[in-house]
Enzyme design. Structure first.
Site, PDB file in Angstrom:
ATOM      1  N   SER B  15     -24.120  24.857 -19.614  1.00  0.00           N
ATOM      2  CA  SER B  15     -24.946  25.088 -18.428  1.00  0.00           C
ATOM      3  C   SER B  15     -25.131  23.811 -17.608  1.00  0.00           C
ATOM      4  CB  SER B  15     -26.301  25.674 -18.821  1.00  0.00           C
ATOM      5  OG  SER B  15     -26.982  24.785 -19.677  1.00  0.00           O
ATOM      6  N   TRP B  16     -25.359  22.672 -18.284  1.00  0.00           N
ATOM      7  CA  TRP B  16     -25.636  21.460 -17.528  1.00  0.00           C
ATOM      8  C   TRP B  16     -24.349  20.838 -16.975  1.00  0.00           C
ATOM      9  CZ3 TRP B  16     -28.554  19.753 -14.228  1.00  0.00           C
ATOM     10  CH2 TRP B  16     -28.805  18.395 -13.988  1.00  0.00           C
ATOM     11  N   ARG B  35     -13.290  24.346 -22.473  1.00  0.00           N
ATOM     12  CA  ARG B  35     -12.363  24.847 -23.502  1.00  0.00           C
ATOM     13  C   ARG B  35     -12.083  26.333 -23.323  1.00  0.00           C
ATOM     14  NH1 ARG B  35     -12.214  21.126 -27.891  1.00  0.00           N
ATOM     15  NH2 ARG B  35     -13.980  19.719 -27.771  1.00  0.00           N
ATOM     16  N   GLY B 137     -32.833  12.972 -16.522  1.00  0.00           N
ATOM     17  CA  GLY B 137     -34.079  13.271 -15.833  1.00  0.00           C
ATOM     18  C   GLY B 137     -34.568  14.667 -16.141  1.00  0.00           C
ATOM     19  N   LYS B 192     -37.249  12.727 -26.689  1.00  0.00           N
ATOM     20  CA  LYS B 192     -38.173  13.775 -26.240  1.00  0.00           C
ATOM     21  C   LYS B 192     -37.919  15.120 -26.922  1.00  0.00           C
ATOM     22  CE  LYS B 192     -35.766  16.766 -23.871  1.00  0.00           C
ATOM     23  NZ  LYS B 192     -34.828  16.782 -22.797  1.00  0.00           N
ATOM     24  N   ASP B 245     -38.772  13.913 -17.997  1.00  0.00           N
ATOM     25  CA  ASP B 245     -37.952  14.843 -18.771  1.00  0.00           C
ATOM     26  C   ASP B 245     -38.777  15.493 -19.883  1.00  0.00           C
ATOM     27  OD1 ASP B 245     -35.827  16.197 -19.854  1.00  0.00           O
ATOM     28  OD2 ASP B 245     -34.795  14.435 -20.617  1.00  0.00           O
ATOM     29  N   THR B 249     -39.674  19.555 -20.199  1.00  0.00           N
ATOM     30  CA  THR B 249     -39.347  20.245 -21.449  1.00  0.00           C
ATOM     31  C   THR B 249     -40.575  20.939 -22.031  1.00  0.00           C
ATOM     32  OG1 THR B 249     -37.640  18.610 -21.881  1.00  0.00           O
ATOM     33  CG2 THR B 249     -38.355  19.916 -23.746  1.00  0.00           C
ATOM     34  N   SER B 255     -37.169  25.894 -22.313  1.00  0.00           N
ATOM     35  CA  SER B 255     -36.825  24.816 -23.236  1.00  0.00           C
ATOM     36  C   SER B 255     -36.658  25.323 -24.664  1.00  0.00           C
ATOM     37  CB  SER B 255     -37.922  23.744 -23.206  1.00  0.00           C
ATOM     38  OG  SER B 255     -37.872  22.975 -24.389  1.00  0.00           O
TER      39      SER B 255
END
Lengths: 334, 334
Positions: B15-16, B35, B137, B192, B245, B249, B255
């Site tokens: 996703s990121w 992949r 971030g 975190k 960040d 979260t 999250s």
């Protein structure tokens, strides 16, 4: 052998003053001074403060009085919990009644209108020379009184005094840390009020969790830059009285400043929002002072400036939000 | 005269990675390496990544490929976005394909199991000498892709390189700041994850906003103390890649780490929680490494220790919570 018992006077029968008095009553003989005779009677007869704390029980040994002299005459520690704009006159009334060495602990957040002074600065002008500090942190009164775990900081210039004051308030559920940075601990609480309006506004505009985290973090940067220019230490703003208090304010539906921001985001005029609240949102009062202080010290506080513009100069929430978006991002610390 | 166009390769079709590739595609010719041939086809044919990003549209100029050589051969910037445990093998495959001076930007958070190395440390072992940094971030991928305002930091050892990388990702809605503290920016994201489990746990135990703010702030202290011992700068942990960040979260229902904490609070066993999730919660994997690193550097991290005990040694959430309550509070910075 137990240490000599001490007497505590808490001035101010609002929600937080009453809660702190109730905490102190489990460790020391404590007297709450309140102006309202109904509050005093409810505390003495029923261990309640229905005006501000509903039916939550207070410590049964807490006593209250409307007589300032009776409250402070024997006090070994004075806790100053009256509203910001009443601090000066209350301290003037206290002056002839106290011994010079009695420590004074402020639990009020905010800036005096006109002078832009913090509460300990006001107290120090009226009662110079007393050991003077603050009890501050992420402390919503009702949660503390209901016995939820919470942490706070006693900040006094002298670590030894801080430790003895710590023992007045601490319990298993209320964790009290010490710090010697009075200025930083106090300024975090004063500055976060304005910034919490901005976070509430972002929430009201439904701009997402990333955006809220951005405004929170950039706001923390403004707090830290202005707070250190005013004499606080950077680490303190990363602690319970800075980021901690700011965060609790931004998360809690009980926070008045956050609520003001969320209502502004709906397009409601500030006068109407304020008129509809039964307690003052401190950030509304201090926004102009914060921006003025920043100007005097040459510190850039774009978020506080936008909040001042919305509160005092008719800018809309959406304009403020777009205004912030137009600033080009540079190095993170500038 | 416009500057010479640059080519960007983003490695990792999660996703990121996909979101960052879509951002870069509006500023540079960008190729996403994934992949999964279905992902590649969906990006190329329909500008979507349905596996991770539902029906959110990607930039229409973004191209994808399953061929690593095709992706990196012409790249002027490589963005490393594969999962933590695949970083080393991916970089080994990249090594023969890239020129020595091509900057590499990690967008993966976490620690390599066994070695306890951060992602840039892994990359630097395999591809030494490249300009190397991170983009980090408070960035929930779906919100960024949907166009909600967000801020991030490009951290590179050289401020000039940071500024040129900044322009690859920045847009009006995605504010990219610069920083030169790569270590601090990277460690905030890694640490975190474990701490967000603790905040999620507090929320699951319904212990109130004060308590959550306390755990958040004391957790931030652990992050800062351990992070500075590992070479980061304290100010960075108070910025977007640290507190920012961490906060996003803790606030977001999206999250995974926070969700793990909330489920642990209900008394569900960790194996069952992890088995029920379709993506890994990074904090579950790194808790033991974080505690080990803290031990090696002599840093006290009571919250991380309790999380490690809950995740790896069968302690219950309620025991962990009471364990933290038994530590006597001292000076705020100790």
């Amino acid at each position: 052998v137990s240490a000599r018992a001490i007497h505590v006077a808490v001035l101010g029968g609002g929600s937080w003053g009453t809660t702190v008095a109730s905490l102190a009553a489990s460790n020391a003989e404590t007297t709450l001074w309140a102006r309202n005779p109904d509050t005093v009677e409810a505390v003495n007869e029923r261990s309640r403060n229905p005006t501000y704390l509903g039916d939550l029980p207070l410590h049964r040994r807490l006593r209250a009085t409307t007589d300032l002299a009776a409250a402070v005459w024997d006090a070994d520690v004075i806790v100053a919990g009256v509203p910001g704009q009443a601090m000066r006159s209350t301290m003037e009334a206290v002056r002839p009644l106290v011994r010079h060495w009695v420590p004074i602990v402020s639990i009020s957040k905010g800036l005096e209108l006109g002078t832009k002074l913090t509460m300990t600065e006001v107290i120090d002008e009226v009662l110079p020379g007393h050991p003077l500090g603050v009890l501050a942190g992420p402390n919503l009164a009702r949660e503390v009184l209901a016995g939820y775990a919470a942490a706070a900081v006693v900040a006094m210039p002298d670590e030894h005094v801080a430790r003895s004051i710590q023992s007045v308030f601490a319990s298993r559920r209320f964790r009290v840390y010490t710090n010697t940075d009075v200025r930083g601990a106090e300024l975090g609480g004063a500055l976060k009020n304005v910034l919490a309006i901005a976070v509430g506004m972002a929430e009201g505009l439904s701009v997402g969790d990333n955006t809220r985290a951005m405004i929170f973090t950039r706001g923390l940067g403004e707090m830290t830059r202005l707070g250190t220019a005013l004499g606080g230490q950077a680490e303190t703003f990363a602690g319970l009285t800075g980021v901690g208090d700011f965060m609790a304010t931004c998360m809690s539906p009980q926070s008045r400043n956050r609520t003001v921001g969320a209502e502004l985001a709906k397009g409601r005029p500030i006068a109407e929002i304020v008129a509809g609240m039964n307690q003052v949102a401190e950030g509304v009062k201090s926004a102009a002072s914060v921006v003025e202080l920043a100007g005097l010290h040459g510190i850039d506080v774009p978020i506080c400036c936008e909040m001042d513009a919305v509160i005092n100069h008719g800018r809309s929430a959406i304009e403020a939000y777009h205004g912030l978006g137009r600033i080009p991002p540079g190095h993170e610390r500038d």
